[in-house]
Structure formats: C-alpha cells, structure tokens
Design a protein around this motif. Structure first.
Motif, PDB file in Angstrom:
ATOM      1  N   GLY A 153      48.000  48.667  33.053  1.00 58.21           N
ATOM      2  CA  GLY A 153      47.806  49.031  34.456  1.00 58.21           C
ATOM      3  C   GLY A 153      46.870  48.079  35.184  1.00 58.21           C
ATOM      4  O   GLY A 153      47.134  47.673  36.316  1.00 58.21           O
ATOM      5  N   LYS A 154      45.781  47.698  34.521  1.00 56.98           N
ATOM      6  CA  LYS A 154      44.834  46.768  35.148  1.00 56.98           C
ATOM      7  C   LYS A 154      45.443  45.377  35.273  1.00 56.98           C
ATOM      8  O   LYS A 154      45.241  44.693  36.272  1.00 56.98           O
ATOM      9  CB  LYS A 154      43.520  46.733  34.381  1.00 56.98           C
ATOM     10  N   TYR A 155      46.187  44.966  34.248  1.00 59.06           N
ATOM     11  CA  TYR A 155      46.823  43.651  34.324  1.00 59.06           C
ATOM     12  C   TYR A 155      47.857  43.614  35.443  1.00 59.06           C
ATOM     13  O   TYR A 155      47.925  42.644  36.202  1.00 59.06           O
ATOM     14  CB  TYR A 155      47.467  43.270  32.987  1.00 59.06           C
ATOM     15  N   LEU A 156      48.651  44.666  35.551  1.00 57.58           N
ATOM     16  CA  LEU A 156      49.666  44.706  36.610  1.00 57.58           C
ATOM     17  C   LEU A 156      49.012  44.736  37.994  1.00 57.58           C
ATOM     18  O   LEU A 156      49.525  44.120  38.930  1.00 57.58           O
ATOM     19  CB  LEU A 156      50.602  45.895  36.422  1.00 57.58           C
ATOM     20  N   ALA A 157      47.881  45.418  38.122  1.00 58.34           N
ATOM     21  CA  ALA A 157      47.151  45.413  39.391  1.00 58.34           C
ATOM     22  C   ALA A 157      46.679  43.990  39.713  1.00 58.34           C
ATOM     23  O   ALA A 157      46.798  43.532  40.854  1.00 58.34           O
ATOM     24  CB  ALA A 157      45.966  46.371  39.334  1.00 58.34           C
ATOM     25  N   LEU A 158      46.166  43.298  38.699  1.00 62.26           N
ATOM     26  CA  LEU A 158      45.721  41.909  38.887  1.00 62.26           C
ATOM     27  C   LEU A 158      46.908  41.014  39.234  1.00 62.26           C
ATOM     28  O   LEU A 158      46.840  40.200  40.164  1.00 62.26           O
ATOM     29  CB  LEU A 158      45.031  41.397  37.628  1.00 62.26           C
ATOM     30  N   PHE A 159      48.003  41.164  38.500  1.00 62.60           N
ATOM     31  CA  PHE A 159      49.192  40.351  38.755  1.00 62.60           C
ATOM     32  C   PHE A 159      49.715  40.581  40.175  1.00 62.60           C
ATOM     33  O   PHE A 159      49.993  39.626  40.906  1.00 62.60           O
ATOM     34  CB  PHE A 159      50.292  40.674  37.727  1.00 62.60           C
ATOM     35  N   ASP A 169      48.411  31.504  39.050  1.00 60.90           N
ATOM     36  CA  ASP A 169      47.827  31.316  37.721  1.00 60.90           C
ATOM     37  C   ASP A 169      48.444  32.203  36.635  1.00 60.90           C
ATOM     38  O   ASP A 169      48.426  31.854  35.468  1.00 60.90           O
ATOM     39  CB  ASP A 169      46.317  31.591  37.761  1.00 60.90           C
ATOM     40  N   LEU A 170      48.960  33.362  36.993  1.00 58.82           N
ATOM     41  CA  LEU A 170      49.489  34.300  36.005  1.00 58.82           C
ATOM     42  C   LEU A 170      50.988  34.151  35.770  1.00 58.82           C
ATOM     43  O   LEU A 170      51.558  34.855  34.940  1.00 58.82           O
ATOM     44  CB  LEU A 170      49.172  35.741  36.413  1.00 58.82           C
ATOM     45  N   GLU A 171      51.632  33.269  36.491  1.00 55.97           N
ATOM     46  CA  GLU A 171      53.092  33.108  36.358  1.00 55.97           C
ATOM     47  C   GLU A 171      53.436  32.307  35.123  1.00 55.97           C
ATOM     48  O   GLU A 171      52.732  31.497  34.651  1.00 55.97           O
ATOM     49  CB  GLU A 171      53.664  32.433  37.611  1.00 55.97           C
TER      50      GLU A 171
END
Length: 171
Positions: A153-159, A169-171
């Motif tokens: 959930g936190k990663y998806l929020a960041l993404f 940067d996350l692509e």
C-alpha cells in the motif's frame, strides 16, 4: 514536452494557482510568504518526500526512525550528492537529537542509513561520518519493494504520487 512547452504550462499553472489563492485569501502580503526565487537558503525536495519518509522509517529499526537524520543531510546536499560533515553535533541537533547522547544517537541513525544503503559514508580526520554520499531514495525503495520489504500500500501510494509529479525513478 519540450522546454518551451514546459515553461508555457508552468506559467499557466501559476496563473491558475494565483487566481485561486486570491479568491480564497484575497490580497496577501507577499513579504510574509516564502518565495524560493527571491530567498536564499532553500533546497530541492522530491514532492514525494512524506511518503519516502514513512517507508524509510518502516525499514529502520522499530522506535529508531532515520528520516529526520536523512532530511538534515538532504538539506545540506547539492547536485553532486556529496556532503562533508565538519560538526557531528551540529548535524545531531538538526536531526532532532538534543540530549547528552545526541551524537551517539545520531551516529546510530547514520549507521542505519548506511546499512540500508541510502547513504555511503567514509571517515576523515573530523569523524566517522565526515564524508557522505547520498543515493537516490527511489531506487533503493524499489529494490526493497521488489524483495518484499516495503508494504504494498505504501509503495503504491509512492508510485502513484511519483507518477502525478512526473518522477520516472520507479518505472
């Protein structure tokens, strides 16, 4: 989008924001506002910093958050991603540590940031953490996510937020 198009879009967005601000607050005393184009002493922060902070603190030991220490470092770095620390007590204070153990606590947070890979450190004549190299936090967080060490959930929020602000940067 080329440079000219970006500048035109930026001008359009600024005009829209100013119109909305004027509508909400009316005439504002500009001398009481921070304007990065007129004031010295600012740094560039990723617009995703609040999310990066949460994830970094989650990766650290429970009860020993690292983000305030990272933020203090970030506020000293320029485009070369390198800092020379001449006073560990000054950085400990900027990181929020004020007790007799301030430097010891700061040293622990610096060690954790290095262990996690967010920074690389070298000692010098002024101390264990005199030279600091700061790495791109997006890259490290993506690596931790790929290993299953960051909450989805936190990663998806960041993404999602990084996509909103145009960070690739996350692509």
């Amino acid at each position: 989008m080329n440079i000219k198009q970006k500048a035109a879009r930026s001008t359009k967005v600024k005009k829209q924001k100013m119109a909305l601000r004027d509508q909400v607050w009316g005439k504002v005393d500009e001398s009481r506002l921070w304007d990065r184009t007129k004031n010295n002493g600012f740094t560039t922060l990723p617009r995703t910093f609040p999310l990066l902070a949460q994830i970094m603190d989650d990766l650290a030991d429970k009860g020993k958050p690292v983000f305030n220490t990272y933020l203090a470092l970030w506020c000293r770095v320029f485009d070369e991603s390198f800092i020379e620390i001449k006073s560990s007590i000054q950085l400990a204070t900027e990181s929020g540590f004020a007790s007799q153990r301030a430097v010891t606590t700061w040293n622990g947070r610096m060690s954790k940031l290095a262990e996690l890979g967010f920074i690389e450190v070298e000692s010098g004549p002024l101390g264990e953490f005199q030279y600091v190299l700061i790495y791109n936090p997006y890259i490290l967080i993506k690596e931790y996510y790929d290993k299953g060490e960051v909450q989805k959930g936190k990663y998806l929020a960041l993404f999602t937020r990084s996509q909103e602000v145009g960070a690739k940067d996350l692509e």
